[in-house]
Write a protein that holds these residues in place. Sequence first.
Motif, PDB file in Angstrom:
ATOM      1  N   PRO A  19       0.784  -1.238   0.000  1.00  0.00           N
ATOM      2  CA  PRO A  19       0.000   0.000   0.000  1.00  0.00           C
ATOM      3  C   PRO A  19       0.816   1.288   0.000  1.00  0.00           C
ATOM      4  N   LEU A  20       2.038   1.257   0.561  1.00  0.00           N
ATOM      5  CA  LEU A  20       2.845   2.470   0.650  1.00  0.00           C
ATOM      6  C   LEU A  20       4.174   2.266  -0.077  1.00  0.00           C
ATOM      7  N   VAL A  21       4.480   3.164  -1.006  1.00  0.00           N
ATOM      8  CA  VAL A  21       5.739   3.134  -1.740  1.00  0.00           C
ATOM      9  C   VAL A  21       6.222   4.566  -1.928  1.00  0.00           C
ATOM     10  N   GLY A  22       7.495   4.801  -1.661  1.00  0.00           N
ATOM     11  CA  GLY A  22       8.091   6.111  -1.895  1.00  0.00           C
ATOM     12  C   GLY A  22       9.516   5.956  -2.381  1.00  0.00           C
ATOM     13  N   ILE A  23      10.003   6.952  -3.069  1.00  0.00           N
ATOM     14  CA  ILE A  23      11.360   6.905  -3.623  1.00  0.00           C
ATOM     15  C   ILE A  23      12.109   8.175  -3.248  1.00  0.00           C
ATOM     16  N   ALA A  24      13.362   7.990  -2.804  1.00  0.00           N
ATOM     17  CA  ALA A  24      14.234   9.113  -2.462  1.00  0.00           C
ATOM     18  C   ALA A  24      15.540   8.984  -3.220  1.00  0.00           C
ATOM     19  N   GLY A  25      16.056  10.099  -3.723  1.00  0.00           N
ATOM     20  CA  GLY A  25      17.396  10.116  -4.275  1.00  0.00           C
ATOM     21  C   GLY A  25      18.408  10.102  -3.142  1.00  0.00           C
ATOM     22  N   THR A  26      19.552   9.480  -3.370  1.00  0.00           N
ATOM     23  CA  THR A  26      20.542   9.375  -2.290  1.00  0.00           C
ATOM     24  C   THR A  26      21.126  10.731  -1.910  1.00  0.00           C
ATOM     25  N   ASP A  27      20.976  11.743  -2.769  1.00  0.00           N
ATOM     26  CA  ASP A  27      21.470  13.081  -2.421  1.00  0.00           C
ATOM     27  C   ASP A  27      20.719  13.675  -1.238  1.00  0.00           C
ATOM     28  N   PHE A  48      26.028   0.833  -0.033  1.00  0.00           N
ATOM     29  CA  PHE A  48      26.029   0.242  -1.371  1.00  0.00           C
ATOM     30  C   PHE A  48      26.564   1.287  -2.356  1.00  0.00           C
ATOM     31  N   PRO A  49      27.887   1.355  -2.528  1.00  0.00           N
ATOM     32  CA  PRO A  49      28.477   2.350  -3.422  1.00  0.00           C
ATOM     33  C   PRO A  49      27.879   2.261  -4.834  1.00  0.00           C
ATOM     34  N   GLY A  50      27.643   3.408  -5.411  1.00  0.00           N
ATOM     35  CA  GLY A  50      26.994   3.459  -6.717  1.00  0.00           C
ATOM     36  C   GLY A  50      25.499   3.656  -6.642  1.00  0.00           C
ATOM     37  N   ALA A  51      24.957   3.645  -5.413  1.00  0.00           N
ATOM     38  CA  ALA A  51      23.516   3.830  -5.236  1.00  0.00           C
ATOM     39  C   ALA A  51      23.090   5.221  -5.699  1.00  0.00           C
ATOM     40  N   ARG A  52      21.946   5.277  -6.365  1.00  0.00           N
ATOM     41  CA  ARG A  52      21.386   6.548  -6.810  1.00  0.00           C
ATOM     42  C   ARG A  52      20.016   6.815  -6.177  1.00  0.00           C
ATOM     43  N   SER A  53      19.289   5.746  -5.855  1.00  0.00           N
ATOM     44  CA  SER A  53      17.923   5.894  -5.327  1.00  0.00           C
ATOM     45  C   SER A  53      17.669   4.860  -4.243  1.00  0.00           C
ATOM     46  N   VAL A  54      16.695   5.158  -3.389  1.00  0.00           N
ATOM     47  CA  VAL A  54      16.212   4.210  -2.385  1.00  0.00           C
ATOM     48  C   VAL A  54      14.694   4.106  -2.524  1.00  0.00           C
ATOM     49  N   ILE A  55      14.222   2.887  -2.709  1.00  0.00           N
ATOM     50  CA  ILE A  55      12.788   2.609  -2.768  1.00  0.00           C
ATOM     51  C   ILE A  55      12.359   2.112  -1.392  1.00  0.00           C
ATOM     52  N   VAL A  56      11.363   2.748  -0.815  1.00  0.00           N
ATOM     53  CA  VAL A  56      10.884   2.372   0.516  1.00  0.00           C
ATOM     54  C   VAL A  56       9.444   1.890   0.406  1.00  0.00           C
ATOM     55  N   ILE A  57       9.171   0.737   0.983  1.00  0.00           N
ATOM     56  CA  ILE A  57       7.798   0.233   1.027  1.00  0.00           C
ATOM     57  C   ILE A  57       7.326   0.170   2.475  1.00  0.00           C
ATOM     58  N   GLY A  58       6.014   0.282   2.662  1.00  0.00           N
ATOM     59  CA  GLY A  58       5.445   0.222   3.998  1.00  0.00           C
ATOM     60  C   GLY A  58       4.256  -0.715   4.055  1.00  0.00           C
ATOM     61  N   LEU A  59       4.216  -1.535   5.095  1.00  0.00           N
ATOM     62  CA  LEU A  59       3.087  -2.435   5.337  1.00  0.00           C
ATOM     63  C   LEU A  59       2.462  -2.092   6.688  1.00  0.00           C
ATOM     64  N   PRO A  60       1.140  -2.027   6.753  1.00  0.00           N
ATOM     65  CA  PRO A  60       0.486  -1.596   7.988  1.00  0.00           C
ATOM     66  C   PRO A  60       0.428  -2.688   9.049  1.00  0.00           C
ATOM     67  N   ILE A  61       0.406  -2.235  10.290  1.00  0.00           N
ATOM     68  CA  ILE A  61       0.099  -3.075  11.449  1.00  0.00           C
ATOM     69  C   ILE A  61      -1.375  -2.870  11.753  1.00  0.00           C
TER      70      ILE A  61
END
Length: 263
Positions: A19-27, A48-61
């Motif tokens: 249900p929850l997805v967000g993306i952040a640049g490593t900058d 993780f050298p070379g990383a450009r983005s982080v994808i974050v997912i969320g699951l509810p309690i």
Amino acid sequence: MNSDLKAAVLERCRKMEIPLVGIAGTDRWENPPFRPWMPEEFYPQSIFPGARSVIVIGLPIHLPVLETSPSIYYHELYKTVNTLLDQYTYRLASFLNDCGYPSVFVPRDGYGSIEVLRKNPVAFFSHRHAALLAGLGTFGVNNTLLTPEYGPRVRFGSVITAADLPPDPLLAENLCTRCMLCVEACPVGALDERDYPEGLTDKAACAENSAELARRHISPCGICIKVCPVGEDRRHYGRSTLAADGDPRHRRAREHVQKYGGL
């Protein structure tokens, strides 16, 4: 930036019912929204050298289960959500690798046990901060990330990738109402009434309480997130902030569950 790849990632998440997805640049780790901030060694590009983005997912309690905490019911739900987070982030990382973009999943905790946290109460990567930078929520007094959909009743997992994906905007509204219910309800007085990050959790006291609950097979605690009034999930379940205590039916359900499955 690869908008088509982002669309494909979001479609994968939709099919996995995330249900929850967000993306952040490593900058964004290099230009944090507040100070003090984490040391550079905790940045995704340091892990993780070379990383450009982080994808974050969320699951509810699920709130009604959490309202029985501490209990075997919440204990099992917590384990189930953790397992799903690891599986989903692994699958997303594998998908990106297959698309030609080096990627890794990050385990949802990053520590071996509560006993480890008692000696060194820090994991090697913070999913909460990643979720903040991916626009999924804002920090509350209880040192957790609050989301519009579920308040703090969310577990997060992350994928670090070399793909340059369009980032999502940060959430502008501060969701914490400063009601101080979490501070008042904490069974070991581990919370400070000041805003995050000034009022950090007493990690030692929290870990000691968690260790005792683990001995009884009913960890984690969950009190500070179950009393939080933020989140559309309260409307969904028809729960006011203290509904579990104020409604005899909810109180009976909680007391019944707490009698079984733990010491």
